[in-house]
Write a protein that holds these residues in place. Structure first.
Motif, mmCIF file in Angstrom:
data_model
loop_
_atom_site.group_PDB
_atom_site.id
_atom_site.type_symbol
_atom_site.label_atom_id
_atom_site.label_comp_id
_atom_site.label_asym_id
_atom_site.label_seq_id
_atom_site.Cartn_x
_atom_site.Cartn_y
_atom_site.Cartn_z
ATOM 1 N N LEU A 27 0.380 -1.601 0.005
ATOM 2 C CA LEU A 27 -0.251 -0.275 -0.169
ATOM 3 C C LEU A 27 1.040 1.174 0.098
ATOM 4 O O LEU A 27 0.746 2.581 -0.466
ATOM 5 C CB LEU A 27 -0.947 0.056 1.173
ATOM 6 N N GLN A 86 -2.088 6.195 -7.161
ATOM 7 C CA GLN A 86 -3.534 6.428 -7.203
ATOM 8 C C GLN A 86 -4.194 6.469 -8.971
ATOM 9 O O GLN A 86 -3.403 6.776 -8.789
ATOM 10 C CB GLN A 86 -3.380 7.626 -6.051
ATOM 11 N N ARG A 127 -4.289 3.004 -4.676
ATOM 12 C CA ARG A 127 -4.398 2.685 -3.430
ATOM 13 C C ARG A 127 -5.560 2.609 -2.473
ATOM 14 O O ARG A 127 -5.825 1.642 -1.579
ATOM 15 C CB ARG A 127 -2.693 3.428 -2.525
ATOM 16 N N ASP A 128 -6.682 3.767 -2.851
ATOM 17 C CA ASP A 128 -7.424 4.052 -1.565
ATOM 18 C C ASP A 128 -8.601 3.250 -2.659
ATOM 19 O O ASP A 128 -8.706 2.540 -1.703
ATOM 20 C CB ASP A 128 -8.286 5.518 -2.206
ATOM 21 N N THR A 178 -7.284 -0.398 -0.012
ATOM 22 C CA THR A 178 -7.501 0.037 0.403
ATOM 23 C C THR A 178 -9.041 -0.273 1.254
ATOM 24 O O THR A 178 -9.014 -0.393 2.474
ATOM 25 C CB THR A 178 -7.066 1.178 1.789
ATOM 26 N N GLU A 194 -8.995 2.611 8.294
ATOM 27 C CA GLU A 194 -8.102 3.171 7.571
ATOM 28 C C GLU A 194 -9.492 3.472 6.426
ATOM 29 O O GLU A 194 -8.650 4.129 5.573
ATOM 30 C CB GLU A 194 -7.151 1.957 7.348
ATOM 31 N N ALA A 241 -9.128 6.684 3.986
ATOM 32 C CA ALA A 241 -9.117 6.794 2.785
ATOM 33 C C ALA A 241 -10.251 7.283 1.684
ATOM 34 O O ALA A 241 -10.314 8.726 1.097
ATOM 35 C CB ALA A 241 -8.440 5.539 1.958
ATOM 36 N N SER A 244 -11.022 11.422 2.733
ATOM 37 C CA SER A 244 -10.120 12.268 2.176
ATOM 38 C C SER A 244 -9.946 12.361 0.424
ATOM 39 O O SER A 244 -10.310 13.856 -0.615
ATOM 40 C CB SER A 244 -8.450 12.030 2.072
ATOM 41 N N ARG A 245 -10.728 11.630 -0.419
ATOM 42 C CA ARG A 245 -11.433 10.946 -1.198
ATOM 43 C C ARG A 245 -12.054 12.115 -1.440
ATOM 44 O O ARG A 245 -12.696 13.140 -2.440
ATOM 45 C CB ARG A 245 -11.073 9.497 -1.377
#
Length: 370
Positions: A173, A178, A181-182, A185, A233, A237, A240-241
């Motif tokens: 990770l 990106q 990655r998200d 996750t 986690e 993710a 934030s997105r």
């Protein structure tokens, strides 16, 4: 009498000492009863031709005219499943079974199919055999054949049994580009299917204080529609997105310039391959992330709840994700012993007897005295 087979009702009765089975193509009992009455009336009037079954279509004709249109309609939102069945149909169309009537196909023909493609992996051979099994099941349901044969799959098919270690997952990770990655996750944290995450929409996420729930939609199975709470986690993710996109209330979570408008698995695989190389971990398929996530969840719940989390229609499939660790059996019995207050060093057996409870050890002693 009438009985249900699949979606439709069938009629069963004795005629001149012989059992008669006829499909009604009716999905409700009342209509099926009316059709049963019509069949009996026709026989009473001497219309014996009503018992003559229509000849079963050839496999290739059924696949082309009935099965493929069905799969294209049912799996139009599931491109991987549609591609899987389409490839299986192609294998069957090129096989020796192609010209056989559906009611003449047996497991012996399936074994011939397996022998013909013996140079391929078992998983590839089973692609064709699964398409055959599904086609024959539908043919029985739709009244094309009376009974479907039992078709065994090829043995030694590789299963996804690899589980990433925490070190591997973290290293992977940390170098993932990106948006994969998200997405990775989310897969690890929820055990969701990669395709479900790639086409995730903001409308499916219910935000809560420092948390939330993803409401997965119907998909690969009837049980794919399920709620998946967000671990910290995963929440970080996605939130934030969400913030970076301007807090939209609708739209793709992982938008892209593809024709679909969202992250596609082809692009995801490219980013996945790059991450594996940079992280210097042993190669694994993106689906291993789902297997790992569900395996990590398994110790904290029972198999039936895990099946619900995974979106499986069969607990047999879920059992692949349960890998008991060393000492798990001893731990299970220790927990049971503690809850039942068994006679152990420091146990509270006296209070158990005062409360009128009989421990397994006491019950065994009573039986031996008797």
């Amino acid at each position: 009498m009438i009985y249900k087979r699949g979606r439709y009702f069938w009629v069963k009765f004795m005629w001149k000492g012989k059992p008669i089975y006829k499909p009604t193509r009716a999905t409700d009992r009342k209509t099926a009863r009316a059709i049963e009455g019509k069949i009996r009336a026709e026989l009473a009037a001497g219309r014996f031709d009503i018992l003559e079954a229509e000849p079963a279509p050839a496999l290739t004709d059924f696949l082309k005219k009935d099965f493929l249109p069905y799969t294209q309609s049912k799996f139009q939102d599931e491109p991987k499943t549609l591609l899987y069945y389409t490839y299986g149909v192609k294998m069957l169309a090129d096989s020796d079974m192609a010209s056989l009537p559906l009611d003449k196909i047996t497991d012996q023909h399936a074994r011939g199919f397996e022998a013909r493609y013996s140079h391929l992996e078992a998983s590839t051979i089973n692609c064709g055999l699964r398409a055959l099994r599904r086609a024959l099941s539908l043919a029985e349901e739709w009244g094309k054949i009376d009974r479907k044969p039992k078709i065994a799959l090829a043995k030694n098919e590789n299963k996804r049994t690899r589980v990433l270690s925490e070190y591997e997952a973290t290293a992977y990770l940390n170098v993932c580009p990106q948006p994969w990655r998200d997405a990775a996750t989310v897969i690890l944290g929820t055990g969701a299917r990669p395709e479900e995450v790639c086409r995730l929409r903001w409308e499916q996420i219910e935000w809560r204080v420092n948390g939330g729930i993803i409401h997965m939609r119907k998909g690969k199975s009837d049980n794919a529609e399920r709620p998946l709470p967000l671990l910290p986690e995963v929440y970080v993710a996605l939130s934030s997105r969400h913030e970076a996109q301007g807090y939209p209330s609708a739209g793709w979570v992982f938008p892209s310039e593809s024709a679909s408008g969202h992250l596609m698995q082809g692009s995801a695989k490219s980013q996945h391959a790059r991450a594996i190389k940079d992280a210097q971990v042993n190669r694994f398929a993106p689906y291993t992330l789902r297997h790992t996530g569900l395996t990590w969840i398994a110790p904290y719940t029972d198999a039936y709840t895990l099946a619900r989390i995974a979106g499986h229609s069969s607990i047999t499939m879920t059992m692949r994700y349960i890998h008991p660790q060393q000492g798990a059996i001893e731990f299970a019995f220790a927990k049971m012993a503690g809850s039942q207050k068994l006679v152990t060093d420091g146990g509270d057996s006296g209070k158990s007897r005062e409360a009128g409870r009989v421990t397994p050890i006491e019950l065994t002693q009573k039986k031996s005295v008797a």
